[in-house]
Design an enzyme around this catalytic site. Structure first.
Site, PDB file in Angstrom:
ATOM      1  N   ALA A  13       0.829  -1.214   0.000  1.00 15.28           N
ATOM      2  CA  ALA A  13       0.000   0.000   0.000  1.00 15.28           C
ATOM      3  C   ALA A  13       0.857   1.255   0.000  1.00 15.28           C
ATOM      4  CB  ALA A  13      -0.906  -0.012   1.222  1.00 15.28           C
ATOM      5  N   GLY A  15       2.165   2.701  -2.840  1.00 14.17           N
ATOM      6  CA  GLY A  15       2.091   3.434  -4.107  1.00 14.17           C
ATOM      7  C   GLY A  15       1.246   4.688  -3.960  1.00 14.17           C
ATOM      8  N   ARG A  19      -2.979   8.198 -10.766  1.00 12.83           N
ATOM      9  CA  ARG A  19      -4.142   8.461 -11.618  1.00 12.83           C
ATOM     10  C   ARG A  19      -5.413   8.777 -10.836  1.00 12.83           C
ATOM     11  NH1 ARG A  19      -3.895   3.320 -15.258  1.00 12.83           N
ATOM     12  NH2 ARG A  19      -2.508   2.622 -13.588  1.00 12.83           N
ATOM     13  N   LYS A  26      -4.334   6.466  -2.421  1.00 13.97           N
ATOM     14  CA  LYS A  26      -5.329   5.632  -3.118  1.00 13.97           C
ATOM     15  C   LYS A  26      -6.007   4.627  -2.204  1.00 13.97           C
ATOM     16  CE  LYS A  26      -4.102   2.358  -6.255  1.00 13.97           C
ATOM     17  NZ  LYS A  26      -3.688   1.941  -7.620  1.00 13.97           N
ATOM     18  N   GLN A  79       8.180   2.006   3.258  1.00 10.93           N
ATOM     19  CA  GLN A  79       9.009   1.912   2.050  1.00 10.93           C
ATOM     20  C   GLN A  79       9.164   3.361   1.583  1.00 10.93           C
ATOM     21  OE1 GLN A  79       7.106   0.546  -1.527  1.00 10.93           O
ATOM     22  NE2 GLN A  79       8.979  -0.341  -2.384  1.00 10.93           N
ATOM     23  N   THR A  85       7.242  -3.471  -6.636  1.00 17.28           N
ATOM     24  CA  THR A  85       6.517  -4.388  -5.741  1.00 17.28           C
ATOM     25  C   THR A  85       7.463  -5.408  -5.109  1.00 17.28           C
ATOM     26  OG1 THR A  85       5.930  -5.617  -7.744  1.00 17.28           O
ATOM     27  CG2 THR A  85       4.245  -4.173  -6.836  1.00 17.28           C
ATOM     28  N   ALA A 386     -47.654  21.106  15.820  1.00 16.13           N
ATOM     29  CA  ALA A 386     -46.850  21.611  14.708  1.00 16.13           C
ATOM     30  C   ALA A 386     -46.058  22.840  15.132  1.00 16.13           C
ATOM     31  CB  ALA A 386     -47.759  21.963  13.535  1.00 16.13           C
TER      32      ALA A 386
HETATM   33  C1  UD1 Z   1       0.950  -5.123 -10.495  1.00 15.75           C
HETATM   34  C2  UD1 Z   1       1.640  -6.356 -11.064  1.00 15.75           C
HETATM   35  C3  UD1 Z   1       0.885  -6.820 -12.290  1.00 15.75           C
HETATM   36  C4  UD1 Z   1      -0.530  -7.133 -11.915  1.00 15.75           C
HETATM   37  C5  UD1 Z   1      -1.173  -5.920 -11.262  1.00 15.75           C
HETATM   38  C6  UD1 Z   1      -2.544  -6.297 -10.708  1.00 15.75           C
HETATM   39  C7  UD1 Z   1       3.981  -6.051 -10.571  1.00 15.75           C
HETATM   40  C8  UD1 Z   1       5.318  -5.728 -11.130  1.00 15.75           C
HETATM   41  N1  UD1 Z   1       2.988  -6.010 -11.440  1.00 15.75           N
HETATM   42  O1  UD1 Z   1       1.035  -4.124 -11.483  1.00 15.75           O
HETATM   43  O2  UD1 Z   1       1.492  -7.970 -12.834  1.00 15.75           O
HETATM   44  O3  UD1 Z   1      -1.278  -7.503 -13.065  1.00 15.75           O
HETATM   45  O4  UD1 Z   1      -0.381  -5.455 -10.157  1.00 15.75           O
HETATM   46  O5  UD1 Z   1      -3.202  -5.164 -10.255  1.00 15.75           O
HETATM   47  O6  UD1 Z   1       3.878  -6.346  -9.413  1.00 15.75           O
HETATM   48  N2  UD1 Z   1       3.366  -0.812  -4.391  1.00 15.75           N
HETATM   49  C9  UD1 Z   1       4.163  -0.600  -3.279  1.00 15.75           C
HETATM   50  N3  UD1 Z   1       5.462  -0.233  -3.480  1.00 15.75           N
HETATM   51  C10 UD1 Z   1       5.995  -0.085  -4.697  1.00 15.75           C
HETATM   52  C11 UD1 Z   1       5.164  -0.317  -5.822  1.00 15.75           C
HETATM   53  C12 UD1 Z   1       3.858  -0.693  -5.626  1.00 15.75           C
HETATM   54  O7  UD1 Z   1       3.733  -0.722  -2.151  1.00 15.75           O
HETATM   55  O8  UD1 Z   1       7.176   0.248  -4.789  1.00 15.75           O
HETATM   56  C13 UD1 Z   1       1.960  -1.224  -4.171  1.00 15.75           C
HETATM   57  C14 UD1 Z   1       0.952  -0.269  -4.745  1.00 15.75           C
HETATM   58  O9  UD1 Z   1       0.551   0.671  -3.761  1.00 15.75           O
HETATM   59  C15 UD1 Z   1      -0.197  -1.195  -5.134  1.00 15.75           C
HETATM   60  C16 UD1 Z   1       0.484  -2.497  -5.442  1.00 15.75           C
HETATM   61  O10 UD1 Z   1       1.760  -2.427  -4.846  1.00 15.75           O
HETATM   62  O11 UD1 Z   1      -1.107  -1.387  -4.061  1.00 15.75           O
HETATM   63  C17 UD1 Z   1       0.605  -2.743  -6.920  1.00 15.75           C
HETATM   64  O12 UD1 Z   1       1.355  -1.702  -7.471  1.00 15.75           O
HETATM   65  P1  UD1 Z   1       0.975  -1.057  -8.872  1.00 15.75           P
HETATM   66  O13 UD1 Z   1       1.947   0.007  -9.166  1.00 15.75           O
HETATM   67  O14 UD1 Z   1      -0.459  -0.743  -8.907  1.00 15.75           O
HETATM   68  O15 UD1 Z   1       1.299  -2.285  -9.823  1.00 15.75           O
HETATM   69  P2  UD1 Z   1       0.667  -2.550 -11.237  1.00 15.75           P
HETATM   70  O16 UD1 Z   1       1.423  -1.792 -12.235  1.00 15.75           O
HETATM   71  O17 UD1 Z   1      -0.789  -2.397 -11.178  1.00 15.75           O
HETATM   72 MG    MG Z   2      -2.192  -1.413  -9.936  1.00 15.18          MG
END
Ligand code: UD1
Ligand code: MG
Length: 509
Positions: A13, A15, A19, A26, A79, A85, A386
């Site tokens: 969580a 990120g 968007r 988010k 983080q 991820t 009333a």
């Molecule tokens: C990710 C997956 C993708 C999958 C999709 C499903 C990866 C590389 N890709 O892509 O294969 O289809 O989810 O929704 O994992 N987050 C962190 N720290 C970070 C990056 C992300 O905590 O450094 C969290 C975000 O807050 C989010 C989740 O990880 O809750 C997924 O990150 P997001 O950037 O949305 O990944 P996607 O590009 O959607």
């Molecule tokens: Mg995503």
């Protein structure tokens, strides 16, 4: 060394959710009674993990504060920079050296995920002794998602992000839902080997699968029965879509338990609300928070109930209530506003354009029209006419009013608190009551009436009123009130009750 954890849940969580274009992180956006993060944690709760780690980053302070409220046992791990991820899970596991056994990783933005689905994923993973298992789904539109790449035999080869995929891989419609189960030891090992050699220059958690496959480790794919559960949330349009889907899921579940929902498309029930059997929910209704609607109650159309309890067989019509209690068989609205600690006892009535706050309306008592009831105790079967105002505020302090059992308050009365009207007492219409009225007494503060004969003819000559008066006087009509023609009700009289000689019209019912 502390006891090893056999199950650890990691929720990602950190990120930003760019968007969403929002000051709110988010995962804190609300969706029918919980935040996105709250939904994910609820889906993971039945796993009974030894530890739940939530990776926070963007809006970390807000997310931490929210966690303290909804999941005080969860461990937030910072983080500071969102490097992917894979990086996020690596940092999470550094904070839990005890993690052994299974590590379940869930993206924080997948709110429709069901607990049963996570449990099935974990059961499949543990049952097969896999090193890693991914939740996959066949979706109509895979745009933006990671694809599941299988070999000729149908075994997982790798997970590839759309931006790194070949055209052939992009054509695949089986996607990575962002929910996984891993063997802790093999996950740690693979996380240490992740590269950033990809389009985003990030450490991808998904690359763990390719690494494990190359090392000959067993990996699995668990396909979700319903792809809708795996939908993520990236912008507000998607959030609105998820809200509709969740609304339908919640409404269907209540209908299957015996609740009538007359217009499911305009009925929004939080996942935290409860509706009992044979309740009827009419259109444009929202049941929010901890609201409970009792059996056979009728709620709606056009009602919003927040943290409000509605008793069995009560009715609430075109009204707004927050933190209120509506007793069994009571009736509310149309157009009532119930505020916190409004407590309406059994079979009481709060009618049209009535506001009630921090007050008890006793069993069978009625406040039918145009009143403000604040900081009051109204006894059983009392009738509040009333336009009665409970004057509770002196500009500095609030004061209480007590109206006794079966007291009768005439229309257009101010009850100036602190004040008490005794049981069975009457108050004459148009009074301003600032002293207690003893039981059975009549309280009256009205100035005597004067009728100044001929005033309209003298002061409003030439108006329609003057002409009407002239005709009436010529016909010798009495001044005793309107005369009904046959078959016609006299407006007001049908509803007017109680004309004690001293008090005049005192109340409506
Ligand atoms: C990710 C997956 C993708 C999958 C999709 C499903 C990866 C590389 N890709 O892509 O294969 O289809 O989810 O929704 O994992 N987050 C962190 N720290 C970070 C990056 C992300 O905590 O450094 C969290 C975000 O807050 C989010 C989740 O990880 O809750 C997924 O990150 P997001 O950037 O949305 O990944 P996607 O590009 O959607
Ligand atoms: Mg995503």
């Amino acid at each position: 060394m502390p006891q090893p954890h056999l199950r650890t849940v990691v929720v990602l969580a950190a990120g930003e959710g760019k968007r969403m274009k929002s000051a709110l992180p988010k995962v804190l956006h609300p969706l029918l009674g919980r935040t996105l993060l709250g939904h994910v944690l609820t889906a993971a709760a039945p796993l009974a993990a030894d530890r739940t780690v939530v990776v926070v980053g963007h809006g970390a302070e807000q997310v931490r504060a929210h966690l303290t409220e909804i999941a005080p046992d969860a461990t937030p791990v910072l983080q500071a920079q969102q490097l992917g991820t894979g990086h996020a899970v690596r940092i999470a596991l550094e904070a839990v050296p005890e993690a052994a056994g299974t590590v379940v990783v869930i993206n924080g933005d997948v709110p429709l995920l069901r607990a049963e689905t996570v449990a099935a994923l974990v059961a499949a993973h543990e049952g097969e002794g896999a090193a890693a298992t991914v939740l996959a789904a066949e979706v109509p539109d895979p745009t933006g998602l990671g694809r599941i790449v299988r070999d000729a035999a149908g075994r997982l080869e790798q997970i590839v992000e759309e931006r790194d995929a070949t055209p052939a891989q992009r054509a695949l419609r089986e996607i990575n839902a962002g929910i996984y189960a891993f063997d802790a030891v093999r996950l740690r090992d693979a996380l240490g080997k992740l590269s950033t050699d990809n389009d985003q220059g990030e450490e991808y958690l998904t690359d763990v699968f390719g690494l494990l496959v190359s090392a000959g480790e067993p990996v699995g794919v668990h396909v979700a029965a319903d792809h809708v559960e795996t939908l993520g949330c990236n912008d507000r349009v998607e959030l609105a879509g998820l809200r509709r889907l969740l609304r339908d899921r919640v409404n269907e579940a209540w209908m299957r338990t015996g609740v009538s929902i007359l217009d499911p498309a305009t009925t929004w029930i939080d996942v935290t609300a409860t509706v009992e059997r044979d309740a009827v929910i009419d259109q444009n209704t929202q049941l929010r928070g901890t609201t409970v609607v009792g059996a056979q109650a009728v709620v709606g159309p056009d009602v919003t109930l927040i943290d409000t309890v509605v008793g069995a067989a009560a009715t609430v019509l075109r009204s707004h209530a927050v933190g209120a209690e509506v007793g069994p068989g009571a009736s509310v609205g149309p157009y009532a506003y119930l505020r916190p600690a409004a407590r309406l006892a059994e079979k009481s009535k709060v009618g049209t354009f009535v506001e009630v706050k921090n007050s008890e309306v006793g069993p069978g008592a009625k406040v039918p029209h145009l009143s403000y009831v604040g900081d009051a105790t109204i006894g059983a079967k009392a009738n509040i006419g009333a336009a009665t105002i409970f004057v509770n505020y002196d500009g500095v302090n609030k004061h209480r009013t007590v109206v006794g059992e079966a007291a009768f308050i005439g229309c257009d009365t101010s009850l100036i608190a602190p004040v008490e009207v005794g049981a069975g007492a009457y108050v004459a219409a148009g009074s301003a009551i600032s002293q207690d009225v003893p039981p059975g007494a009549l309280g009256v503060t009205r100035a005597p009436q004067r009728s100044i004969e001929g005033w309209v003819a003298r002061k409003r000559a030439g108006t329609v009123s003057a002409a009407a008066a002239e005709r009436a006087l010529a016909e010798g009509a009495s001044a005793g009130g309107p005369v009904a023609r046959e078959g016609e009700a006299i407006h007001g009289d049908a509803e007017t009750v109680g004309r004690p000689s001293a008090a005049g019209d005192t109340a409506t019912e």
